[in-house]
Design an enzyme around this catalytic site. Structure first.
Site, PDB file in Angstrom:
ATOM      1  N   GLU A 150      44.847  34.670  56.578  1.00  0.00           N
ATOM      2  CA  GLU A 150      44.574  35.846  57.323  1.00  0.00           C
ATOM      3  C   GLU A 150      44.088  37.240  56.760  1.00  0.00           C
ATOM      4  OE1 GLU A 150      47.111  33.772  58.312  1.00  0.00           O
ATOM      5  OE2 GLU A 150      46.782  32.288  59.902  1.00  0.00           O
TER       6      GLU A 150
ATOM      7  N   ILE B 271      32.423  34.734  24.306  1.00  0.00           N
ATOM      8  CA  ILE B 271      33.878  33.858  24.286  1.00  0.00           C
ATOM      9  C   ILE B 271      33.660  32.349  25.456  1.00  0.00           C
ATOM     10  CG2 ILE B 271      35.939  33.893  25.063  1.00  0.00           C
ATOM     11  CD1 ILE B 271      35.355  35.717  23.171  1.00  0.00           C
TER      12      ILE B 271
ATOM     13  N   SER C 102      32.005  31.406  29.043  1.00  0.00           N
ATOM     14  CA  SER C 102      31.142  31.793  29.798  1.00  0.00           C
ATOM     15  C   SER C 102      29.727  32.411  30.288  1.00  0.00           C
ATOM     16  CB  SER C 102      32.116  31.565  30.895  1.00  0.00           C
ATOM     17  OG  SER C 102      32.488  33.036  31.191  1.00  0.00           O
TER      18      SER C 102
ATOM     19  N   GLU D 250      29.431  26.898  29.795  1.00  0.00           N
ATOM     20  CA  GLU D 250      30.460  26.540  31.033  1.00  0.00           C
ATOM     21  C   GLU D 250      30.046  26.744  32.590  1.00  0.00           C
ATOM     22  OE1 GLU D 250      34.387  28.793  30.131  1.00  0.00           O
ATOM     23  OE2 GLU D 250      33.826  28.961  28.126  1.00  0.00           O
TER      24      GLU D 250
ATOM     25  N   CYS E  83      43.735  35.020  46.244  1.00  0.00           N
ATOM     26  CA  CYS E  83      44.929  34.401  45.995  1.00  0.00           C
ATOM     27  C   CYS E  83      44.765  32.568  45.279  1.00  0.00           C
ATOM     28  CB  CYS E  83      45.136  33.869  47.393  1.00  0.00           C
ATOM     29  SG  CYS E  83      45.148  34.673  48.593  1.00  0.00           S
TER      30      CYS E  83
ATOM     31  N   ASP F 113      40.939  27.835  23.458  1.00  0.00           N
ATOM     32  CA  ASP F 113      41.108  28.859  24.439  1.00  0.00           C
ATOM     33  C   ASP F 113      42.866  29.444  24.735  1.00  0.00           C
ATOM     34  OD1 ASP F 113      38.881  30.278  24.836  1.00  0.00           O
ATOM     35  OD2 ASP F 113      38.568  29.600  26.155  1.00  0.00           O
TER      36      ASP F 113
ATOM     37  N   GLU G 267      51.755  35.652  27.933  1.00  0.00           N
ATOM     38  CA  GLU G 267      52.371  35.633  29.250  1.00  0.00           C
ATOM     39  C   GLU G 267      53.674  34.433  29.203  1.00  0.00           C
ATOM     40  OE1 GLU G 267      48.526  35.279  31.645  1.00  0.00           O
ATOM     41  OE2 GLU G 267      50.142  33.684  32.593  1.00  0.00           O
TER      42      GLU G 267
ATOM     43  N   HIS H  94      41.256  31.677  21.262  1.00  0.00           N
ATOM     44  CA  HIS H  94      40.457  33.208  22.357  1.00  0.00           C
ATOM     45  C   HIS H  94      41.398  33.532  22.853  1.00  0.00           C
ATOM     46  CE1 HIS H  94      38.377  36.025  24.464  1.00  0.00           C
ATOM     47  NE2 HIS H  94      39.058  35.795  25.107  1.00  0.00           N
TER      48      HIS H  94
ATOM     49  N   HIS I 201      34.511  43.594  31.750  1.00  0.00           N
ATOM     50  CA  HIS I 201      34.942  43.444  33.089  1.00  0.00           C
ATOM     51  C   HIS I 201      34.218  44.747  33.904  1.00  0.00           C
ATOM     52  CE1 HIS I 201      38.756  42.219  31.576  1.00  0.00           C
ATOM     53  NE2 HIS I 201      38.381  42.278  31.886  1.00  0.00           N
TER      54      HIS I 201
HETATM   55  N1  GLN Z   1      36.058  30.674  27.662  1.00  0.00           N
HETATM   56  C1  GLN Z   1      36.782  30.956  29.110  1.00  0.00           C
HETATM   57  C2  GLN Z   1      35.622  31.866  28.813  1.00  0.00           C
HETATM   58  O1  GLN Z   1      34.514  32.182  28.578  1.00  0.00           O
HETATM   59  C3  GLN Z   1      37.908  32.280  28.704  1.00  0.00           C
HETATM   60  C4  GLN Z   1      38.370  32.636  29.644  1.00  0.00           C
HETATM   61  C5  GLN Z   1      39.300  33.331  29.416  1.00  0.00           C
HETATM   62  O2  GLN Z   1      39.957  34.187  28.312  1.00  0.00           O
HETATM   63  N2  GLN Z   1      40.517  33.874  30.403  1.00  0.00           N
HETATM   64  O3  GLN Z   1      35.686  31.943  30.116  1.00  0.00           O
HETATM   65 ZN    ZN Z   2      39.641  36.157  27.729  1.00  0.00          ZN
END
Ligand code: GLN
Ligand code: ZN
Length: 766
Positions: free
Chosen positions: A16, A444, A446, A497, A529, A612, A618, A654, A707
Site C-alpha cells: 500500500e 553491456i 541490454s 536481452e 520493492c 555479469d 556486495e 561486467h 542512469h
Molecule cells: N547485462 C546486463 C544489462 O546489460 C548487466 C546489468 C547489470 O550490470 N546490473 O542489463
Molecule cells: Zn552494470
C-alpha cells in the site's frame, strides 16, 4: 521469557505504501492520503505483533521512504540546497522529505536526490546523510515521538527504535574536507538526549538504539566514540532503559566494548554468528539482559526450534531466564510480509511452504520459542512437533537433494577453474579470430525494455499471446537492434536481452532448485520493492537457456555477437538462499550450470561471452577477517563458470560500482579476458586501482553514465578515454557505456552510442 521485535516490514502487506507514494508523486493522491496509509500500516503492524504475542513492539520502524533519511530529518541534518523547497509550498515537510530522497523538479527548482547506498550487506538502500564541518543539529521532525504517542493511543506502549548516534554518523559522508564526521558527536548528542527525555516523559519504558557498526572492524577513534556517546546518554538519562541492538555479524573484536557500554540490554545476531554466544555470555555483566536474535530476519526459512532452544538453554543456564530475551536476528524489514498471501496454486511449489516463514510467521516463532523455553501449553508443544517434522522432511527431501548435482560439485577437478592457456596466449588467438580495431566498441548487454516489450511478456504470461507469436516479436526486435548496431558501427554486438524480465529471475526460472513467490515483496529502496527468487534446492540446468536467442542474433550478422549470462555470485547474492548448506556450495552448483551454458554458447559459434557479476563486491563480509574466504570461493565460482572454453573464445565480465581498490587482486584473479566497469561518474578515478595494480587483461571503462537520459558529448567521452589512456595502455582499452541500457529510451540510446562510436574513431586516428 520476554520477547521483542526489532522492526517490521513497512511497505504494507499489499504494498500500500508504494502505491500511495507513487500516486502522490504523480499528482494522483494528496499528501493526506500518504499520511493516512502510513497510519493504517502502522496500526495493522502493531496489532499483528500484539496478536502474535510479542511483548515489546517497535515503533519508529515505519518510514515513508527510508529510516536513515528519517533520522537526518529528525536531527535537522538537511543539506542547505533543499531549504528552497520549504519556501513556496504548503505541504512543505513531506515535499522536503521526498525532495531529499528523490530530487525535486517543480516551481522552477531543479534539485538532485541525495546519494543512496547499500545498508550493510543487504539489498536495502538508504539515503546517505551529508555532513559539514561544525554542523549543528536540532530536533526538526518529531516523528519518533508522534508515532510513540500514536501507538499509546491504541493502547500499546511501544519500544521506539532509533539508529544509534555513532552508527548514524558512520552511515554518512563528509561533504567537505578537513574534519571527521565523528567529531560531530558532541553536537549531535543533545538532540538524542532531547528525544530520550520526551519519550520517557510520554511513558516509554524501553528505547532501542541500533548500532550495527559494532559488528564491523572499528578503529580506536570509533571505539572511543561509542564509549563517549553511551556514557553521555547514560548521564543525561540515568533512568532510561536502553536496548543496544547489533546485527548482521558477530561482535568479534568489539565484544568487550559492546558488553561494557552502559545499557540495560545487548542484542546480538545469533543467526549469522551463533558462535559468538559463549564469548558474549562471558563478557556481559550479570545485571545486563542478553537479547538473543534467533529467528532469521534476512531469510525466509522456518526457524529450527530444537537448535534455537539449545542456544536459549545455554544462555539461561548462565544468566537466569529473567536476563534473557528472545527476538528475530535483526529487523524483519528484509523479509516479505506474510506467507499466507501466497496463493494456493501460485508460483511457490506447495512442497516448499511448510519449510518457510515470512515476517508474520516469524513473529509466532519468536513467541513459540519463549513459550517452549518455559512452560509450554499443549498447542505450543504440537507446534514444536510440526516444526521438528518440517526440519526432518527438509533434511531428506528429494525435492531439494539431488545426488548427481552434489556429486558433480564434489568431483570438480583441480584445473576446472583455469583456462587452457594464460591470458597473453589467449589474447593472441582472440586477436587473430576477432580482428577488432583498437578501442573496440561494445555495450553491456541490454537495450531499452520499452513498454511494448514488457507488454508482450505480460500477454505471453496471461496466454493472450502464444509462445510462437512472442518469439516472432522478440526476434523482430533483436533483428532491428542488430541492424542498427551494424549501421552505427559498433564492433561487438549484443542481442539486446529483450526476452529477459530481470537478469537473475530470467535464469532462475530456467534452473532447477529455484522457486518464485507471487507476493514475496521486500523493500529495496523508497517505493521500489523486489521479489527475490528462492534458492531452495540443488541447482542444475535442465537445458540451454540463452543459446537459441544468441545464435539467432549471430545468424543475422557477420560481426561478432556477445552472449550474455548472469554470473553465479550475482545470482546467489540477489536471491534468498538455502541455509542448510554453505553459500559457497550453492554458488558452485550455479557456477556449473553457467559453465554448461558457456560451453553450449561456444558450440553454437559464439566467440565472445560475457558473464555479469555486478554483485560480486556486495557479497563482501562486513569484517575483513572473513573477506579472503569469501573472495576465494566467489572468484573460484566465476572461474569455474568461465573456464570450459577454448583460448580463442573471449570471456568478458561486467561490474557496475566504483570501489575496486581493496579487491583488485581478486578481480584480476577472475582472469576474464575483458572487464567492463562503471567509471564515468567518478571521471575515471577508479581506473587508478587498475593502473597501480598493473592490471594485465583488457578493460572497458564506462565512458558515459546510463542512469540519466542526457546525451554525452563526444568530446567528453574522448577526454575520459584520454584520461584512461594515460594510466592504462591503449591496446588494453575498450569503449562502452557504464552499464546496460534497459532503462533508457531508444532515441537517447541511439544518439549516445552514435557519439560513443565517433569518440572511439577519433581515438583510433591518433
Ligand atoms: N547485462 C546486463 C544489462 O546489460 C548487466 C546489468 C547489470 O550490470 N546490473 O542489463
Ligand atoms: Zn552494470
Amino acid at each position: 521469557m520476554r520477547t521483542h521485535n526489532l522492526g517490521y516490514p513497512r511497505i504494507g502487506s499489499h504494498r500500500e505504501l508504494k502505491k500511495v507514494c507513487e500516486q502522490y508523486w504523480s499528482g494522483k493522491a494528496g499528501h493526506k492520503d500518504v499520511l493516512q496509509v502510513g497510519r493504517d500500516i502502522r496500526q495493522e503492524n502493531w496489532m499483528l505483533q500484539k496478536e502474535a504475542g510479542i511483548a515489546l513492539i517497535p515503533s519508529n520502524d515505519f518510514s515513508c521512504y527510508d529510516q536513515v533519511l528519517d533520522h537526518s530529518f529528525m536531527l535537522g541534518a538537511i543539506p542547505q540546497r533543499y531549504n528552497t523547497v520549504l519556501l513556496n509550498n504548503d505541504k512543505a515537510e513531506i515535499d522536503l522529505y521526498f525532495a531529499m530522497a528523490r530530487g525535486y523538479q517543480k516551481d522552477g527548482l531543479d534539485l538532485g536526490a541525495m546519494e543512496m547506498t547499500k545498508w550493510f550487506d543487504t539489498n536495502y538502500h538508504y539515503i546517505v546523510p551529508e555532513f559539514t564541518r561544525d554542523q549543528q543539529f536540532s530536533l526538526f521532525s518529531t516523528k519518533v515521538i508522534d508515532e510513540f504517542y500514536e501507538a499509546r493511543e491504541l493502547g500499546i506502549i511501544t519500544k521506539p527504535v532509533l539508529i544509534g548516534p555513532v552508527s548514524y554518523l558512520l552511515l554518512g559522508k563528509e561533504k567537505e574536507p578537513g574534519f571527521s564526521r565523528l567529531e560531530l558527536l558532541k553536537n549531535l548528542l543533545p538532540v538524542y538526549e532531547q528525544v530520550l527525555f520526551r519519550l520517557i516523559a510520554l511513558g516509554a519504558e524501553w528505547i532501542q538504539f541500533d548500532e550495527p557498526f559494532l559488528c564491523t572492524d572499528l578503529d580506536a577513534e570509533t571505539c572511543e566514540a561509542f564509549e563517549y556517546a553511551y556514557e553521555r546518554l547514560r548521564r543525561a538519562a540515568p533512568k532510561a532503559s536502553i536496548i543496544l541492538a547489533t546485527y548482521f555479524e558477530s561482535l568479534g573484536t568489539n565484544t568487550s566494548l559492546a558488553c561494557r557500554l552502559p545499557v540495560e540490554v545487548l542484542h546480538i545476531d545469533l543467526v549469522r554468528a551463533p558462535e559468538q554466544l559463549e564469548e558474549v555470555i562471558e563478557n556481559l555483566p550479570a545485571e545486563k539482559i542478553l537479547s538473543m536474535g534467533l529467528v532469521d530476519g534476512r531469510n525466509i526459512w522456518k526457524n529450527e526450534y530444537d537448535k534455537s532452544l539449545q542456544l536459549i538453554d545455554k544462555a539461561v543456564k548462565a544468566r537466569g531466564s529473567e536476563k534473557v530475551w528472545i527476538a528475530p536476528s535483526c529487523s524483519l524489514l528484509h523479509t516479505p510480509c506474510d506467507l499466507d498471501h501466497e496463493p494456493e496454486n501460485g508460483n511457490l511449489p506447495s512442497d516448499l511452504k511448510p519449510w518457510m516463514a515470512f515476517a508474520k510467521q516469524k513473529l509466532s516463532e519468536v513467541a513459540d520459542l519463549a513459550m517452549l523455553s518455559g512452560e509450554a501449553d499443549k498447542t505450543t508443544l504440537t507446534r514444536l512437533e510440526t516444526n521438528r517434522q518440517a526440519a526432518q522432511t527438509r533434511l531428506n527431501s528429494s525435492f531439494i537433494h539431488k545426488t548427481d548435482v552434489k556429486a558433480r560439485v564434489a568431483n570438480i577437478t583441480v584445473n576446472a577453474d583455469s583456462r587452457k592457456s594464460p591470458f597473453a596466449q589467449r589474447r593472441l588467438k582472440q586477436q587473430e579470430r576477432l580482428k577488432l580495431p583498437p578501442f573496440p566498441t561494445t555495450t553491456i548487454g541490454s537495450f531499452p525494455q520499452t513498454p511494448e516489450v514488457r507488454r508482450w511478456r505480460a500477454l505471453l504470461k496471461s496466454e493472450k499471446l502464444s509462445s510462437g507469436e512472442y518469439e516472432q516479436l522478440i526476434k523482430a526486435e533483436i533483428e532491428k537492434s542488430i541492424r542498427w548496431q551494424e549501421e552505427t558501427g559498433i564492433d561487438v554486438l549484443v542481442h539486446g536481452e529483450f526476452e529477459r524480465n530481470d537478469m537473475v529471475e530470467y535464469f532462475g526460472e530456467q534452473l532447477e532448485g529455484f522457486a518464485f513467490t507471487n507476493n514475496g515483496w521486500v523493500q529495496s529502496y523508497g517505493s521500489r520493492c523486489v521479489k527475490p527468487p528462492v534458492i531452495y534446492g540443488d541447482v542444475s540446468r535442465k537445458e540451454p537457456m540463452t543459446v537459441a536467442w544468441t545464435a539467432f542474433a549471430q545468424s543475422l550478422t557477420s560481426r561478432f555477437v556477445k552472449g550474455m549470462l548472469t554470473g553465479p555470485v550475482t545470482m546467489l547474492q540477489w536471491s534468498f538462499v538455502r541455509n542448510d548448506q554453505p553459500r559457497s556450495e550453492t554458488c558452485m552448483q550455479i557456477a556449473l550450470a553457467i559453465r554448461d551454458e558457456v560451453a553450449d554458447l561456444e558450440k553454437a559459434g559464439i566467440a565472445v561471452i560475457q558473464i555479469d557479476e555486478p554483485a560480486l563486491r556486495e557479497g563482501l563480509p562486513l569484517q575483513k577477517a572473513q573477506s579472503k574466504l569469501y573472495l576465494d570461493w566467489a572468484v573460484r565460482s566465476f572461474r569455474i563458470a568461465a573456464s570450459a572454453v577454448a583460448d580463442h573464445t573471449q570471456i568478458h565480465t561486467h561490474m557496475c560500482y566504483a570501489e575496486f581498490n581493496d579487491i583488485i587482486h581478486s578481480i584480476a584473479e577472475m582472469d576474464a579476458d575483458v572487464i567492463t566497469i562503471e567509471t564515468s561518474r567518478s571521471q575515471m578515478e577508479l581506473l587508478d586501482a587498475f593502473a597501480n595494480f598493473n592490471y594485465p587483461n583488457e578493460i572497458g571503462p564506462g565512458v558515459y553514465d546510463i542512469h540519466s537520459p542526457r546525451i554525452p558529448a563526444r568530446r567528453e567521452m574522448v577526454s575520459l578515454l584520454r584520461k584512461a589512456q594515460a594510466v592504462i595502455p591503449a591496446a588494453q582499452l575498450w569503449v562502452n557505456p557504464d552499464c546496460g541500457l534497459k532503462t533508457r529510451g531508444w532515441e537517447e540510446t541511439q544518439n549516445a552510442l552514435t557519439e560513443m562510436v565517433a569518440a572511439a574513431r577519433e581515438l583510433r586516428q591518433i
